[in-house]
Design an enzyme around this catalytic site. Structure first.
Site: not given
Length: 806
Positions: A362, A545-546, A551, A652, A656
């Site tokens: 991942h 998101k985390r 990110k 993901t 969504k």
């Protein structure tokens, strides 16, 4: 209903009258109270039991069908499952939502008040756990015999609170009131050993543990949608292995010492991902991982033996998926069980192991590819280290035979890293001991095979496949967004899209229908009004998101500050925006926590300034989880997917949000590429460097201060942070960007900010925006977790459905 043991169970009705009768019976006989004296918690737990009974009936039929078929099973080993609230989903899947509401109201209970008491299990953290939950849902929906294995954490990850803008972690005591959805199974306890030593007895190696604990299982039901199949997820809780209360010490007043053995054992399943910044925390995490695989493999062997007696059949009956590196100790553990306990010869056992396991990687971050100190692993699991050395010897023999003059390759591929300290490389072990290794998006798999795992791809190219992630449309469209779900069903003339998401393509022609576009806009605005954050007429710009530097929440924040400066300068020509952040940072990840602190400081300043009224609002609700996601995702207009290209495995959240009609602004990273390919370049706001360009820039003489010097708006944003203009917060963030900027935030800033102007232009034309929004939903049916499971079945698991009679 005929079951294997000849017992026939009565069928539980789904009519309001039958449901009410069983609800009252459970309230009286299982909860021990009456309607007149029942609390809201009594009503909730009774409702849960009544729904659970109907799923348990289907579970009994499923178990009987699986026993008769003796199929190949899919076993999913994962350190986390982010299952989300159970009540609403189980009401939908059992077909009892209306009956339950009617029965509750007839008994004087408020259904919405009761539903609010449903607490989501604290068994996961982010995308890894959410994917696991979606795959289990799809496996059941597609009638695949499957069991998920995990740990029954007492406290989950943590509840996020903000104190003066800083993240503070509080225990997530999710099961404080008990969990009415779980079935404890204390008679299936497994014994797990640690420490000790090995010896050779009669030609066979024997491991004598120095410490043992018990793994006590419970399970949650995993129903399929539109089918009678109900699978399970089995969760393990650690307990002391014997009477652990020392009465002598207690009598002497040594109260803590009297229970220390029990406390040490129970710590293993106390919290998800214990902080591993200390040696003790690191060892606890390693204990946790072995505890999971030891319990699970013994249970898998037990299940195999229910119908099979020949070990030669094991791999044909068993497909075990390792969800990331956390459960990779399952490889040496199964070897130990087969060789040491079952007496198989090494070659036969190794053949079975490699044909049984598969591995999902991942990440592309080297630091996320776990390693464990050799000394620690050898002390905690001495026999497993011996087995790892034996596996490594065979691997390196194969590498030398294939690449006889490449000593550097041998060192890179070894399961044992020698420098700077001796470590066991779990990703190398995972690829070596499995049939297939898969990435989770097309770009991710390409980068895995060309960079992180290139040596293994050179040796075994056929072992690598791509399986792009997906999400459950039942959870993240039907349950999260009932308004748009109803509109989709009305537009398509069917609700079959919930189990065949490719049918969403039928929405595309409806973009020409002005009435449908109007209804779509109304639904999106209604979802924003229900969320209650900011003006429903404003563009809702969402980044959930985390928290991680790659990110790039910091890039979004620089954009917010730039918009704020434009407003203060009187030259703002953008559209009204509400910018919503959501997510948690790991407790020991101080850089990410600094970004959270700065976001809250900027929000406080921006929101308090009269100049921004009606133009810009920044919100950051604490403790983002599935419950909150199911409110935010349907309301979002713009989805921020702005990670540095080449770092995000898949994502993901992007799926969504796109499924629910949000438009994406993003880089060519992870599954963003596949989303853009499907929705069309005109319906995706692309910016920034691609993965190859980012790699080239990072490997050269990248100087972030050059971008700072060349761009006045960027310089102004960083200067106010550095000067402490936001309550003295954020200097560390600014310094990191100016001095290192590991994830090229400054390099992508101008491209990002300019692309946001295109977002403004599209939003001003609401007919155009609505068309783009509908097409995002219509063209993202590929990203169903049902399709993901179908790909796993075709390329990796090779398991077949077993139908269960309704």
């Amino acid at each position: 209903m005929d079951l294997r043991n000849g017992v026939e169970l009565r069928s539980l009705g789904t009519s309001p009258a039958a449901f009410k009768e069983d609800l009252l019976s459970n309230l009286y006989y299982r909860r021990g109270t009456t309607v007149e004296s029942a609390s809201a918690q009594d009503a909730y737990e009774t409702l849960a039991l009544t729904v659970r009974d109907r799923l348990a009936e289907r579970r009994a039929r499923t178990a009987a069908a699986h026993y008769a078929a003796n199929p190949r099973w899919v076993y999913y080993l994962s350190a986390e499952y982010l299952l989300g609230p159970q009540l609403e989903q189980n009401l939908l899947y059992s077909g009892t939502a209306e009956a339950a509401r009617t029965a509750l109201e007839a008994c004087g209970f408020a259904p919405d008040e009761i539903a609010a008491l449903d607490v989501e299990p604290g068994l996961g953290n982010g995308g890894l756990g959410r994917l696991a939950a979606c795959l289990l849902d799809s496996l059941a929906t597609m009638d695949i015999p499957a069991v998920g294995y995990g740990i029954r954490y007492d406290l989950g990850i943590f509840k996020q609170e903000f104190h003066d803008g800083r993240q503070v972690e509080r225990p997530d005591d999710w099961a404080f009131q008990g969990d009415p959805w779980e079935f404890p199974a204390p008679d299936d306890r497994q014994v797990v050993g640690f420490y000790g030593s090995t010896s050779v007895v009669g030609g066979r190696t024997v491991w004598t543990p120095g410490e043992t604990v018990l793994g006590e299982p419970s399970h949650l039901l995993v129903p399929g949608y539109g089918t009678a199949t109900v699978n399970i997820v089995r969760l393990w809780r650690a307990q002391a292995s014997e009477a652990s209360f020392d009465l002598t010490r207690f009598a002497a007043g040594q109260y803590a010492e009297a229970v220390q053995d029990a406390v040490r054992a129970e710590n293993i399943s106390k919290v998800l991902y214990p902080d591993d910044s200390t040696p003790a925390g690191r060892e606890l995490r390693l204990k946790q991982q072995y505890f999971l695989v030891s319990c699970s493999l013994r249970d898998i062997v037990r299940r195999f033996r229910l119908r099979n007696g020949d070990w030669a059949d094991f791999a044909s009956k068993t497909a075990i998926q390792l969800n990331d590196t956390h459960p990779v100790l399952a490889i040496p553990e199964l070897m130990r069980l087969l060789v040491d306990e079952e007496g198989l010869d090494w070659d036969h056992a190794w053949s079975l192991v490699r044909r049984t396991f598969n591995y999902t990687c991942h990440t592309l971050l080297p630091e996320a590819l776990e390693t464990w100190p050799v000394d620690m692993l050898g002390r905690l699991l001495p026999r497993h280290l011996e087995i790892i050395y034996l596996i490594n010897a065979e691997l390196l023999d194969e590498v030398r035979a294939r690449f006889p003059d490449d000593l550097d390759r041998v060192r890179r591929m070894s399961l044992i890293q020698e420098e700077p300290t001796r470590q066991v490389r779990m990703a190398n072990l995972a690829v070596t001991g499995t049939t297939r290794t898969n990435g989770v998006a097309a770009l991710h798999t390409q980068l895995l095979t060309s960079t992180v795992l290139r040596d293994f791809h050179d040796l075994w190219p056929d072992r690598f496949v791509n399986v792009t992630n997906g999400v459950s449309p039942r959870r993240f469209v039907r349950l999260a967004d009932p308004l748009v779900s109803a509109l989709i069903s009305d537009g398509l003339g069917t609700d079959r899209w919930l189990s065949d998401l490719s049918l969403l393509s039928g929405l595309a022609p409806l973009v020409a229908d002005a009435s449908f576009r109007s209804r779509w806009r109304d639904v999106k605005r209604a979802n924003k009004a229900a969320l209650g954050l900011g003006d429903p007429a404003a563009l809702l710009d969402v980044m959930v998101k985390r928290f991680h530097e790659y990110k790039r929440q910091q890039l979004k924040l620089l954009h917010v500050i730039t918009l704020y400066h434009r407003i203060l300068a009187g030259g703002y020509d953008g559209v009204p925006r509400t910018v919503l952040f959501g997510g948690k940072a790991a407790p020991a990840y101080h850089a990410a926590k600094n970004i959270i602190h700065l976001i809250n400081a900027v929000a406080a300043r921006v929101n308090a300034d009269p100049a921004t009224d009606g133009l810009l609002t920044v919100v950051f609700p604490a403790n983002y989880n599935i419950t909150l996601a199911e409110r935010v995702i349907p309301a979002a207009d713009l989805s921020e997917q702005i990670s540095m290209a080449g770092k995000e495995a898949s994502g993901t959240g992007n799926m969504k949000l796109s499924l629910n009609g949000a438009l994406t602004i993003g880089t060519l990273d992870g599954a963003n590429i596949e989303i853009r390919d499907r929705v069309g370049a005109d319906n995706f706001f692309l910016f920034g460097l691609n993965a190859a360009e980012a790699l080239t820039l990072r490997s050269g003489d990248y100087r972030p201060r050059d971008h700072y010097a060349a761009d006045g708006e960027l310089r102004a944003a960083l200067d106010v942070i550095s000067a402490g203009a936001f309550g003295g917060v954020g200097q560390e963030v600014a310094a990191s960007l100016l001095d290192r900027d590991e994830y090229l935030t400054l390099a992508d800033y101008r491209s990002y900010v300019d692309r946001q102007s295109d977002v403004d232009a599209a939003w001003r034309d609401q007919e155009r925006w609505t068309t783009m929004s509908i097409l995002n939903t219509a063209r993202t049916g590929y990203f169903s977790s049902d399709r993901t499971v179908a790909d796993y079945l075709t390329h990796i698991w090779h398991a077949s459905p077993v139908r269960v009679d309704a």
